[in-house]
Design a protein around this motif. Structure first.
Motif, PDB file in Angstrom:
ATOM      1  N   ALA A 227       0.862  -1.182   0.000  1.00  0.00           N
ATOM      2  CA  ALA A 227       0.000   0.000   0.000  1.00  0.00           C
ATOM      3  C   ALA A 227       0.892   1.223   0.000  1.00  0.00           C
ATOM      4  CB  ALA A 227      -0.918  -0.013   1.212  1.00  0.00           C
ATOM      5  N   ARG A 228       0.499   2.209  -0.801  1.00  0.00           N
ATOM      6  CA  ARG A 228       1.284   3.438  -0.909  1.00  0.00           C
ATOM      7  C   ARG A 228       0.382   4.640  -0.779  1.00  0.00           C
ATOM      8  NH1 ARG A 228       6.183   2.498  -3.901  1.00  0.00           N
ATOM      9  NH2 ARG A 228       6.178   0.377  -4.708  1.00  0.00           N
ATOM     10  N   THR A 229       0.975   5.729  -0.392  1.00  0.00           N
ATOM     11  CA  THR A 229       0.259   7.007  -0.446  1.00  0.00           C
ATOM     12  C   THR A 229       1.107   7.997  -1.227  1.00  0.00           C
ATOM     13  OG1 THR A 229       1.260   7.564   1.675  1.00  0.00           O
ATOM     14  CG2 THR A 229      -1.020   6.815   1.727  1.00  0.00           C
ATOM     15  N   GLU A 230       0.425   8.893  -1.921  1.00  0.00           N
ATOM     16  CA  GLU A 230       1.101   9.978  -2.626  1.00  0.00           C
ATOM     17  C   GLU A 230       1.354  11.112  -1.635  1.00  0.00           C
ATOM     18  OE1 GLU A 230       1.715   9.882  -6.035  1.00  0.00           O
ATOM     19  OE2 GLU A 230       0.973   7.826  -6.032  1.00  0.00           O
ATOM     20  N   VAL A 231       2.088  12.108  -2.070  1.00  0.00           N
ATOM     21  CA  VAL A 231       2.298  13.295  -1.244  1.00  0.00           C
ATOM     22  C   VAL A 231       0.941  13.932  -0.930  1.00  0.00           C
ATOM     23  CG1 VAL A 231       3.239  15.644  -1.231  1.00  0.00           C
ATOM     24  CG2 VAL A 231       4.617  13.748  -2.089  1.00  0.00           C
ATOM     25  N   GLY A 232       0.692  14.185   0.337  1.00  0.00           N
ATOM     26  CA  GLY A 232      -0.558  14.823   0.745  1.00  0.00           C
ATOM     27  C   GLY A 232      -1.702  13.857   0.988  1.00  0.00           C
ATOM     28  N   GLU A 233      -1.477  12.576   0.722  1.00  0.00           N
ATOM     29  CA  GLU A 233      -2.549  11.601   0.874  1.00  0.00           C
ATOM     30  C   GLU A 233      -2.394  10.835   2.188  1.00  0.00           C
ATOM     31  OE1 GLU A 233      -4.515   7.916  -1.679  1.00  0.00           O
ATOM     32  OE2 GLU A 233      -2.391   8.331  -1.841  1.00  0.00           O
ATOM     33  N   ARG A 234      -3.517  10.380   2.747  1.00  0.00           N
ATOM     34  CA  ARG A 234      -3.475   9.489   3.907  1.00  0.00           C
ATOM     35  C   ARG A 234      -4.389   8.311   3.619  1.00  0.00           C
ATOM     36  NH1 ARG A 234      -6.323  11.722   7.846  1.00  0.00           N
ATOM     37  NH2 ARG A 234      -6.720  13.571   6.607  1.00  0.00           N
ATOM     38  N   ARG A 235      -4.072   7.175   4.196  1.00  0.00           N
ATOM     39  CA  ARG A 235      -4.941   6.004   3.998  1.00  0.00           C
ATOM     40  C   ARG A 235      -5.016   5.206   5.273  1.00  0.00           C
ATOM     41  NH1 ARG A 235      -3.454   2.088  -0.847  1.00  0.00           N
ATOM     42  NH2 ARG A 235      -5.260   0.975  -0.052  1.00  0.00           N
ATOM     43  N   ARG A 236      -6.137   4.540   5.460  1.00  0.00           N
ATOM     44  CA  ARG A 236      -6.252   3.608   6.564  1.00  0.00           C
ATOM     45  C   ARG A 236      -6.310   2.212   5.966  1.00  0.00           C
ATOM     46  NH1 ARG A 236      -7.974   3.138  11.746  1.00  0.00           N
ATOM     47  NH2 ARG A 236      -9.339   1.393  12.260  1.00  0.00           N
ATOM     48  N   ILE A 237      -5.498   1.313   6.494  1.00  0.00           N
ATOM     49  CA  ILE A 237      -5.473  -0.052   5.970  1.00  0.00           C
ATOM     50  C   ILE A 237      -5.723  -1.013   7.122  1.00  0.00           C
ATOM     51  CG2 ILE A 237      -4.048  -1.825   4.847  1.00  0.00           C
ATOM     52  CD1 ILE A 237      -2.616   1.249   4.121  1.00  0.00           C
ATOM     53  N   VAL A 238      -6.699  -1.874   6.946  1.00  0.00           N
ATOM     54  CA  VAL A 238      -6.948  -2.890   7.958  1.00  0.00           C
ATOM     55  C   VAL A 238      -6.138  -4.117   7.556  1.00  0.00           C
ATOM     56  CG1 VAL A 238      -8.672  -4.293   9.123  1.00  0.00           C
ATOM     57  CG2 VAL A 238      -9.228  -1.970   8.423  1.00  0.00           C
ATOM     58  N   ILE A 239      -5.137  -4.450   8.360  1.00  0.00           N
ATOM     59  CA  ILE A 239      -4.253  -5.567   8.035  1.00  0.00           C
ATOM     60  C   ILE A 239      -4.948  -6.883   8.353  1.00  0.00           C
ATOM     61  CG2 ILE A 239      -2.040  -6.672   8.621  1.00  0.00           C
ATOM     62  CD1 ILE A 239      -1.495  -4.052   7.301  1.00  0.00           C
ATOM     63  N   ALA A 240      -5.553  -6.944   9.503  1.00  0.00           N
ATOM     64  CA  ALA A 240      -6.271  -8.141   9.940  1.00  0.00           C
ATOM     65  C   ALA A 240      -7.242  -7.699  11.021  1.00  0.00           C
ATOM     66  CB  ALA A 240      -5.280  -9.165  10.501  1.00  0.00           C
ATOM     67  N   ASP A 241      -8.051  -8.631  11.482  1.00  0.00           N
ATOM     68  CA  ASP A 241      -8.999  -8.306  12.527  1.00  0.00           C
ATOM     69  C   ASP A 241      -8.249  -7.722  13.727  1.00  0.00           C
ATOM     70  OD1 ASP A 241     -11.331  -8.064  13.789  1.00  0.00           O
ATOM     71  OD2 ASP A 241     -11.685 -10.197  14.109  1.00  0.00           O
ATOM     72  N   GLY A 242      -8.538  -6.482  14.066  1.00  0.00           N
ATOM     73  CA  GLY A 242      -7.906  -5.868  15.237  1.00  0.00           C
ATOM     74  C   GLY A 242      -6.546  -5.252  14.985  1.00  0.00           C
ATOM     75  N   ILE A 243      -6.071  -5.300  13.752  1.00  0.00           N
ATOM     76  CA  ILE A 243      -4.792  -4.656  13.439  1.00  0.00           C
ATOM     77  C   ILE A 243      -5.025  -3.667  12.297  1.00  0.00           C
ATOM     78  CG2 ILE A 243      -2.379  -4.961  12.734  1.00  0.00           C
ATOM     79  CD1 ILE A 243      -2.614  -7.877  13.638  1.00  0.00           C
ATOM     80  N   SER A 244      -4.852  -2.391  12.594  1.00  0.00           N
ATOM     81  CA  SER A 244      -5.047  -1.413  11.532  1.00  0.00           C
ATOM     82  C   SER A 244      -3.862  -0.459  11.465  1.00  0.00           C
ATOM     83  CB  SER A 244      -6.345  -0.645  11.742  1.00  0.00           C
ATOM     84  OG  SER A 244      -6.276   0.053  12.958  1.00  0.00           O
ATOM     85  N   VAL A 245      -3.666   0.067  10.274  1.00  0.00           N
ATOM     86  CA  VAL A 245      -2.535   0.955  10.042  1.00  0.00           C
ATOM     87  C   VAL A 245      -3.045   2.234   9.377  1.00  0.00           C
ATOM     88  CG1 VAL A 245      -0.487   1.297   8.614  1.00  0.00           C
ATOM     89  CG2 VAL A 245      -0.782  -0.848   9.829  1.00  0.00           C
ATOM     90  N   GLU A 246      -2.642   3.375   9.919  1.00  0.00           N
ATOM     91  CA  GLU A 246      -2.846   4.649   9.226  1.00  0.00           C
ATOM     92  C   GLU A 246      -1.537   4.941   8.516  1.00  0.00           C
ATOM     93  OE1 GLU A 246      -5.558   6.660   9.285  1.00  0.00           O
ATOM     94  OE2 GLU A 246      -6.728   5.574  10.791  1.00  0.00           O
TER      95      GLU A 246
END
Lengths: 197, 344
Positions: free
Chosen positions: B137-156
């Motif tokens: 998963a990537r973000t561009e300059v100025g972008e944010r994303r939330r990624i759910v890796i697994a149940d109970g594990i999330s990454v901003e």
């Protein structure tokens, strides 16, 4: 993307994972499945209104204690008290932080149920939910691809999420006795228990 | 606008019974109320996602009752669970592979990158490697994303960042290749380790921020505890909530307490904000530029020594530039490729 406050994050992390336990325990004390769900909800609301939530060291025990007090209150109010109705300070289960085999199976089952729920949504709504939540496309991109306005995307999202929340509520653990039975069995095998004071 | 959303949300009541309560069973009043609150929560979440919500009105609604707050937590959780269907539903996967374009969000591009990144990272903790199946998963300059890796594990994922992750038996490995992430691990979730350069972080139930900053790994344990290992040979250190370790590629890691202001400053980015607490303008601008496609350039070095504080939108520097002008009479010259700051 993060709209939760510190208390919400804390609640989602430290309280909600034990929902099955709370409902089961509430059902044992109140002997009524529907009332059990209400009791848990009431205990949650008390906790979310608690200003000193940061000071609560063991939120799980705190919720269980609150539920028990609520049951006692209700019994007192009903005035006709049979001895067997009084909730004994029963043993509380403790649980490992790492998911056991059961949790992994239950997690998979829960996902299968969720997928089935999504498939029951009206087609347009389902398409938007799928693109937004599962494929994680941006709302503007969805509007562009489907040739609809952003506000229509928003409406589908709101309706879809609402329908799913509604379907979820109808599958509260209290109604899933097979799961509860299995958990009860699992509980008997667990050794580490401690009494509620 | 903003009052629009509020109006719509509070005006739902009447229409709702038409639209949703078609069930012949007479609904219990309490159930009806709960249903209405659920709809409001879903409507607010949708409005926030679509960027049409008035934040003030939303906060007011949420603060108004614990039942509102609870329904919103449940809506947010449902949202996270749905992201997990990505792995469970082959249909969804196919739809993703078919979809094209959209430079920042194209999953197809991400999948391709994943395939290209078919290399094993042998360094570090024994048994740690990412294979061809690793997701990207990537973000561009100025972008944010939330990624759910697994149940109970999330990454901003913060601006201009890149992560890879993979599952090995019951454990997840997340590699921060570039940029910054905030990982949250909840009770009952699988084990996971965050790898960035030589540093390996294993969060217990915790919120941990990790940033790769010009060869330096910066880890902040915002709540909970984490085990942090500075290199394959080093023994892991247990970092309590609010501790900070700065782990240079050369030299030994530093561990220091994390002040409330520092925690606030880190917690600001997932909300799309930048918070300064009296930093030099030169440092503040460097931080701002991570988020801006058109960077800010300081023309007069003396300006760089000014100090400032405050909270600003990370993608729109307008307020920031206005503040500089009001307080220090610094002029912002909007040029085509840069924003130049000078005293004249």
């Amino acid at each position: 993307m993060t709209w939760l406050r510190p208390i919400d994050i804390w609640f989602a992390q430290r309280v909600l994972p034990y929902e099955n336990l709370f409902v089961r325990q509430a059902r044992r004390w109140s002997k009524n499945a529907e009332e059990a769900t209400d009791l848990v909800q009431e205990a949650y609301l008390k906790l979310l209104e608690c200003e000193d939530w940061r000071g609560i060291r063991d939120p799980r025990a705190y919720v269980l204690k609150t539920i028990r007090n609520l049951v006692l209150q209700r019994i007192r109010r009903s005035q006709v008290v049979a001895i067997e109705d009084i909730p004994t300070p029963e043993f509380f289960e403790t649980r490992d932080e790492a998911p056991g085999a059961f949790d992994i199976v239950a997690g998979r089952e829960a996902l299968a149920h969720l997928l089935a729920d999504v498939e029951q949504l009206p087609p347009a709504c389902r398409r938007v939910i799928q693109m937004r939540k599962i494929e994680e496309l941006g709302p503007k991109e969805i509007a562009r691809r489907l040739g609809i306005s952003l506000s229509t995307v928003e409406t589908h999202l709101a309706r879809g999420m609402h329908q799913l929340m509604k379907m979820r509520r109808n599958v509260t653990p209290a109604h899933r006795s097979d799961e509860a039975d299995r958990l009860d069995q699992q509980e008997k095998n667990e050794k580490r228990i401690f009494p509620l004071r | 606008m903003k009052s629009l959303t509020r109006k719509r949300v509070s005006g739902i009541t009447g229409a709702m019974h038409h639209r949703y309560c078609t069930d012949p069973v007479v609904m219990d009043r309490a159930v009806g109320q709960q249903d209405e609150i659920d709809y409001q929560a879903a409507a607010w979440l949708a409005a926030l996602e679509c960027g049409t919500a008035d934040r003030g009105a939303f906060e007011q609604w949420r603060a108004n009752s614990a039942a509102h707050a609870l329904a919103f937590i449940r809506a947010a959780q449902l949202s996270d669970s749905l992201a997990l269907l990505r792995d469970a539903s082959p249909e969804a996967g196919a739809a993703v592979a078919d979809s094209e374009r959209g430079p920042t969000t194209s999953r197809r591009k991400l999948l391709k990158n994943g395939a290209l990144a078919a290399l094993c990272i042998g360094a570090g903790v024994a048994g740690w490697s990412l294979t061809a199946t690793a997701r990207n998963a990537r973000t561009e300059v100025g972008e944010r994303r939330r990624i759910v890796i697994a149940d109970g594990i999330s990454v901003e994922l913060n601006t201009d960042s890149h992560i890879r992750w993979d599952k090995e038996k019951d454990r997840y490995d997340v590699e921060l290749v570039q940029g910054e992430l905030l990982i949250e691990r909840r009770s009952g979730s699988a084990r996971c380790t965050v790898h960035c350069a030589d540093t390996h972080i294993e969060p217990a139930l915790a919120r941990v921020n990790a940033r790769l900053n010009a060869g330096t790994v910066e880890v902040a344990v915002l709540s909970g505890t984490a085990l942090i290992q500075g290199s394959a040979s080093a023994s892991p250190t247990r970092i309590e909530s609010g501790r900070w370790t700065n782990n240079s590629v050369k030299g030994s890691p530093r561990i220091a307490p994390l002040s409330v202001e520092e925690i606030d400053a880190i917690e600001a980015w997932p909300r799309g904000e930048l918070q300064f607490n009296g930093e030099r303008l030169a440092d503040a601008v460097r931080e701002y530029n991570r988020y801006l496609a058109r960077p800010i350039v300081i023309a007069d070095p003396a300006i760089g020594e000014l100090r400032l504080g405050g909270r600003f939108s990370s993608t729109d520097p307008g307020d920031f530039l206005n503040a500089l002008n009001t307080i220090y009479q610094v002029q912002a010259h909007m040029e085509s490729r840069r924003i130049r700051l000078s005293r004249t």
